[in-house]
Design an enzyme around this catalytic site. Structure first.
Site, PDB file in Angstrom:
ATOM      1  N   HIS A 127      -6.830  -6.396  -1.552  1.00 19.79           N
ATOM      2  CA  HIS A 127      -5.744  -5.462  -1.253  1.00 19.79           C
ATOM      3  C   HIS A 127      -4.829  -5.994  -0.151  1.00 19.79           C
ATOM      4  O   HIS A 127      -3.651  -5.639  -0.091  1.00 19.79           O
ATOM      5  CB  HIS A 127      -6.364  -4.136  -0.825  1.00 19.79           C
ATOM      6  N   TYR A 180      -1.911  11.388   2.288  1.00 26.62           N
ATOM      7  CA  TYR A 180      -2.762  11.555   1.106  1.00 26.62           C
ATOM      8  C   TYR A 180      -2.799  13.014   0.663  1.00 26.62           C
ATOM      9  O   TYR A 180      -2.750  13.321  -0.529  1.00 26.62           O
ATOM     10  CB  TYR A 180      -4.183  11.094   1.418  1.00 26.62           C
ATOM     11  N   ASP A 216       0.852  -1.183   0.000  1.00 29.25           N
ATOM     12  CA  ASP A 216       0.000   0.000   0.000  1.00 29.25           C
ATOM     13  C   ASP A 216       0.896   1.245   0.000  1.00 29.25           C
ATOM     14  O   ASP A 216       1.793   1.362  -0.838  1.00 29.25           O
ATOM     15  CB  ASP A 216      -0.953  -0.066   1.208  1.00 29.25           C
TER      16      ASP A 216
END
Length: 287
Positions: free
Chosen positions: A267, A212, A105
């Protein structure tokens, strides 16, 4: 993984302290494992025992903003270049001139970036369900379906509101996001409780979301160099957030890359298929 086999300490870098979990022989090949959102070093719990047992010297940090590591304030502190610099500085502090690098990730984005801009340091690179930052913009423009999958990252750009939503009622939304994006039973109540204790630390979720925010708002190199180190991409095909085409696009930036797909994994491939992932990593990292 047996907890007593893991050693914990803090490592002082330039103006930053990182919490570090270590395992494996001191004279083994240095191997850094980078977790993603919203995990911490514990996200590698299924890998640490087998990889250390294979003879690798594991360095498993809480990345900046996570777990017991420092949480500097401001978006500039989470620029991708700084996240990559942490990895190199950690290796320096641990006496590792060259090292193997594994990321999942967000840890995979950082690992790709380190391998691109510090090729002299990375001997081998393995990435799990993460894309090279250099491919995301072009891929997004060509594949609007990925835009829908990335809508959550747009919400994260809003100030303060995401923090309140994610942490309300003992982080029930964050717990649900992990549970629903994985195969049933992947994350049990005790494991989610352990994650939630980390999310509840003061400033933790803001720091995690600033990764982010910095990626979306702060400029970086438009054309990063290709990855020259041998590279293995492991990809759970049922990833709800990332299209499989991102793996192929990332592979195109690797001079010596290979892609291994896991059709039934999401994921969270390292949690759902730990034995297969561990076998692939051990074979690759020792090659």
């Amino acid at each position: 993984m047996l907890e007593p086999a893991v050693r914990h300490r803090h490592v002082a870098l330039d103006g930053l302290r990182l919490h570090l979990a270590e395992a494996g022989p001191e004279d083994g090949p240095p191997t850094i494992l980078l977790h993603g959102f919203p995990e911490f070093w514990f996200g590698w719990r299924h890998q640490i025992g087998p990889l250390a047992g294979s003879g690798l010297r594991l360095l498993v940090p809480d990345q900046r903003g996570y777990g017991l590591s420092d949480r500097p304030r401001g978006l500039a502190a989470y620029h991708l270049d700084r996240l990559a610099a942490d990895v190199v500085a950690l290796a320096d502090a641990c006496g590792a001139g060259r090292f193997r690098l594994v990321g999942h990730d967000w840890g995979g984005l950082v690992a790709f970036w380190v391998a691109s801009i510090h090729p002299e340091r990375v001997e081998r690179l393995a990435v799990l369900n993460a894309f090279h930052p250099g491919v995301f913009g072009p891929y997004l423009r060509a594949h609007p379906g990925q835009l829908l999958r990335s809508a959550y990252a747009g919400l994260f750009q809003v100030p303060r509101l995401p923090e309140r939503l994610l942490t309300a009622r003992d982080s029930s939304l964050l717990r649900a996001l992990m549970r629903r994006s994985a195969r049933p039973g992947t994350f049990g109540p005790a494991e989610l409780d352990r994650y939630a204790r980390e999310w509840a630390r003061p400033g933790a979720v803001t720091a995690m979301l600033d990764w982010y925010r910095a990626l979306a708002r702060l400029p970086r190199a438009r054309h990063p160099p290709p990855v020259t180190a041998p590279t293995l991409i492991l990809w759970g095909e049922r990833d709800a957030a990332l299209q499989p085409g991102l793996a192929t696009a990332s592979l195109a930036l690797c001079e010596r890359g290979r892609l291994q797909r896991f059709p039934d994994a999401t994921h969270w491939v390292q949690h759902e298929a730990p034995e297969a992932v561990n076998t692939a990593l051990i074979d690759f990292l020792h090659a």
